[in-house]
Design a protein around this motif. Sequence first.
Motif, PDB file in Angstrom:
ATOM      1  N   LYS A  32      87.622  15.888 -76.328  1.00 23.54           N
ATOM      2  CA  LYS A  32      86.224  15.785 -75.907  1.00 23.54           C
ATOM      3  C   LYS A  32      85.781  17.000 -75.096  1.00 23.54           C
ATOM      4  CE  LYS A  32      85.869  10.748 -76.089  1.00 23.54           C
ATOM      5  NZ  LYS A  32      85.615   9.493 -75.349  1.00 23.54           N
ATOM      6  N   ASN A  59      84.897   9.814 -84.071  1.00 16.41           N
ATOM      7  CA  ASN A  59      84.286   9.071 -82.956  1.00 16.41           C
ATOM      8  C   ASN A  59      83.750   7.725 -83.428  1.00 16.41           C
ATOM      9  OD1 ASN A  59      84.142  11.210 -80.631  1.00 16.41           O
ATOM     10  ND2 ASN A  59      83.438  12.271 -82.457  1.00 16.41           N
ATOM     11  N   HIS A  84      88.537   6.690 -83.275  1.00 10.02           N
ATOM     12  CA  HIS A  84      89.523   7.023 -82.238  1.00 10.02           C
ATOM     13  C   HIS A  84      90.865   7.459 -82.810  1.00 10.02           C
ATOM     14  CE1 HIS A  84      86.399   5.240 -79.898  1.00 10.02           C
ATOM     15  NE2 HIS A  84      86.690   4.006 -80.262  1.00 10.02           N
TER      16      HIS A  84
END
Length: 264
Positions: A32, A59, A84
């Motif tokens: 991120k 995501n 994820h």
Amino acid sequence: MARVMSLSPEMKGKSTIFFPDIVKPDIMSFIKENGELITLSKGELIPKSILLNNFIYLNTGLIFYIKRTNNYTKPKFVNVIIPHRLTDYHLLLENNCTCCKSIKVARDSQITIVDKSLIKNLIKEDIELFTRFMFDANYFTERQTALAIFLLTSSPEDKLIKFLFDILVAFKTEFISMWLTIDIKLTREEVADILHISIIKLDLMLGSLKKQGMLKKEKGLFSINTALFSELSPCPLGREDAQGCKSNNMLKFKMKNMIEINNI
């Protein structure tokens, strides 16, 4: 023989092979902080330039990681990537060819791409985080190998049962009732590709499970009777001593040992 239904939630997760493992918090933070967000529409193919030079983290949405085979009767393997997860680790250290691999956006999705050179540099900047990447890469590869062997050596019926179980585990379903709902909609064609079987065979198996009272459909979602998994082994390859599909061979890749090796 060990049965998968007797495992803890954590061990159930380790026994899945159809879905990559969820990304660890420290690796997720790195992605991120250093990645670029990209929004993609259903049906798009991720450009080869992105696939070659970047790690791809999902995501939201759904993507299919497709690997072409040399068998014209079964031309591709399809991995389902849910949120994820990373799509692949095969490009971690080398500029390998991607001609037999592609990524299709199965549903509107948002991905984060991270230049793999940033991850390579971690060997100088953060050896512990780099080691965790390497550990997860080994684990990912081991799971992919187990999946390939399982798909090539198992009956269509066994493949479907294992896939249904892995979906439930991947979406963190609690095994506390007789009927469990699969909270994802996949087309017949998509499931057939994932299981490496024909659509006709899939339809026959689904019909058989409905007649047996093991499967039903409500509001567009399938519900599975947990009795379907009563004979399922923790290891898809039938290892009676298995406590989940994280091989004992991986124990030698302890974080501390790998850090010491890299510092020699």
